[in-house]
Design a protein around this motif. Sequence first.
Motif, PDB file in Angstrom:
ATOM      1  N   TYR A 162       1.143  -1.136  -0.007  1.00  0.00           N
ATOM      2  CA  TYR A 162       0.014   0.110   0.036  1.00  0.00           C
ATOM      3  C   TYR A 162       0.757   1.260   0.244  1.00  0.00           C
ATOM      4  CZ  TYR A 162      -3.660   3.104   1.861  1.00  0.00           C
ATOM      5  OH  TYR A 162      -4.680   3.814   2.144  1.00  0.00           O
ATOM      6  N   LEU A 163       0.787   2.127  -1.070  1.00  0.00           N
ATOM      7  CA  LEU A 163       1.267   3.299  -1.146  1.00  0.00           C
ATOM      8  C   LEU A 163       0.724   4.439  -1.741  1.00  0.00           C
ATOM      9  CD1 LEU A 163       5.116   3.577  -2.497  1.00  0.00           C
ATOM     10  CD2 LEU A 163       3.337   5.395  -2.499  1.00  0.00           C
ATOM     11  N   ARG A 164       0.127   5.281  -0.671  1.00  0.00           N
ATOM     12  CA  ARG A 164      -0.702   6.406  -1.207  1.00  0.00           C
ATOM     13  C   ARG A 164      -0.279   7.741  -0.609  1.00  0.00           C
ATOM     14  NH1 ARG A 164      -2.216   2.173  -2.923  1.00  0.00           N
ATOM     15  NH2 ARG A 164      -4.394   1.083  -2.755  1.00  0.00           N
ATOM     16  N   ILE A 165      -0.746   8.994  -1.688  1.00  0.00           N
ATOM     17  CA  ILE A 165       0.006  10.109  -1.306  1.00  0.00           C
ATOM     18  C   ILE A 165      -1.474  11.073  -1.638  1.00  0.00           C
ATOM     19  CG2 ILE A 165       2.248   9.555  -1.969  1.00  0.00           C
ATOM     20  CD1 ILE A 165       1.629  11.224  -4.694  1.00  0.00           C
ATOM     21  N   GLY A 222      -2.867  10.005  -4.669  1.00  0.00           N
ATOM     22  CA  GLY A 222      -2.112   9.212  -5.817  1.00  0.00           C
ATOM     23  C   GLY A 222      -1.821   7.830  -5.298  1.00  0.00           C
ATOM     24  N   VAL A 223      -1.800   6.832  -6.098  1.00  0.00           N
ATOM     25  CA  VAL A 223      -1.363   5.534  -5.619  1.00  0.00           C
ATOM     26  C   VAL A 223       0.087   5.281  -6.324  1.00  0.00           C
ATOM     27  CG1 VAL A 223      -1.908   3.103  -6.152  1.00  0.00           C
ATOM     28  CG2 VAL A 223      -3.567   4.959  -5.853  1.00  0.00           C
ATOM     29  N   GLY A 224       0.941   4.889  -5.299  1.00  0.00           N
ATOM     30  CA  GLY A 224       2.364   4.706  -5.783  1.00  0.00           C
ATOM     31  C   GLY A 224       2.813   3.272  -6.098  1.00  0.00           C
ATOM     32  N   GLU A 225       3.906   3.120  -6.669  1.00  0.00           N
ATOM     33  CA  GLU A 225       4.587   1.980  -6.795  1.00  0.00           C
ATOM     34  C   GLU A 225       6.157   2.235  -6.868  1.00  0.00           C
ATOM     35  OE1 GLU A 225       4.557  -0.382 -10.723  1.00  0.00           O
ATOM     36  OE2 GLU A 225       2.899   1.104 -11.059  1.00  0.00           O
ATOM     37  N   HIS A 265       3.801   7.546  -9.188  1.00  0.00           N
ATOM     38  CA  HIS A 265       2.612   7.761  -8.698  1.00  0.00           C
ATOM     39  C   HIS A 265       1.689   8.086  -9.862  1.00  0.00           C
ATOM     40  CE1 HIS A 265       4.156   8.023  -4.552  1.00  0.00           C
ATOM     41  NE2 HIS A 265       5.218   8.845  -5.045  1.00  0.00           N
ATOM     42  N   VAL A 266       0.253   7.543  -9.711  1.00  0.00           N
ATOM     43  CA  VAL A 266      -0.645   7.828 -10.619  1.00  0.00           C
ATOM     44  C   VAL A 266      -1.330   8.939  -9.806  1.00  0.00           C
ATOM     45  CG1 VAL A 266      -2.459   7.221 -12.055  1.00  0.00           C
ATOM     46  CG2 VAL A 266      -0.446   5.762 -11.994  1.00  0.00           C
ATOM     47  N   ILE A 267      -1.624  10.063 -10.105  1.00  0.00           N
ATOM     48  CA  ILE A 267      -2.350  11.340  -9.413  1.00  0.00           C
ATOM     49  C   ILE A 267      -3.514  11.508 -10.004  1.00  0.00           C
ATOM     50  CG2 ILE A 267      -1.861  13.658  -8.419  1.00  0.00           C
ATOM     51  CD1 ILE A 267       0.861  13.066  -8.643  1.00  0.00           C
ATOM     52  N   HIS A 268      -4.525  11.676  -9.095  1.00  0.00           N
ATOM     53  CA  HIS A 268      -5.947  12.018  -9.333  1.00  0.00           C
ATOM     54  C   HIS A 268      -6.552  13.228  -8.536  1.00  0.00           C
ATOM     55  CE1 HIS A 268      -7.340   8.386 -11.520  1.00  0.00           C
ATOM     56  NE2 HIS A 268      -6.304   7.884 -10.685  1.00  0.00           N
TER      57      HIS A 268
END
Length: 168
Positions: free
Chosen positions: A127-130, A151-154, A162-165
């Motif tokens: 789990y990696l969230r920003i 965002g969801v990171g890897e 990070h894919v940022i919304h």
Amino acid sequence: MTQENGDRPTAALASRHLCTVEFEVGGGLIAIGASPFGEQRLGYVTGGRFFGPRINGIVLPGGGNWSRAGRLEGAASVGTFDARAVWQTDDGELIYLSYTGRSIIPDDVRATFADPAIPDADPSRYYLRIAPVFETASAKYGWLNGILAVGVGERTDFGVRHVIHEVL
């Protein structure tokens, strides 16, 4: 809470893709060590890029992520982020980005992170969230000053993606 407030429907949370950012973290992580406040580490941002439907450009060197790690019950570590970076858009505008966040990484996954010879772990295993916020003096990108994003990171072989919304 009054009965009147309890009967109101809650607002739906919606988002749309803002961008994907790839932070290059050259030199790996600097382990500062365990203090009374947790295990402190620094990841220095050496570059990168971001791309999305309304914003594209490069990540300038000089930012970083001051992360702190601890332990959850069981075999997992938990972490917090305190990250900052400066982005430069393709048309030369500067954007300051800062974010906090959380990570939960099982011990067996963390072990793979430490060995560059092991392929990246499946992001569904951790789990990696920003929660980034932006600041800019740019008139063109001033709309960023008024948004909150998530965002969801890897982890990647070059650092982190990070894919940022944008939260609507």
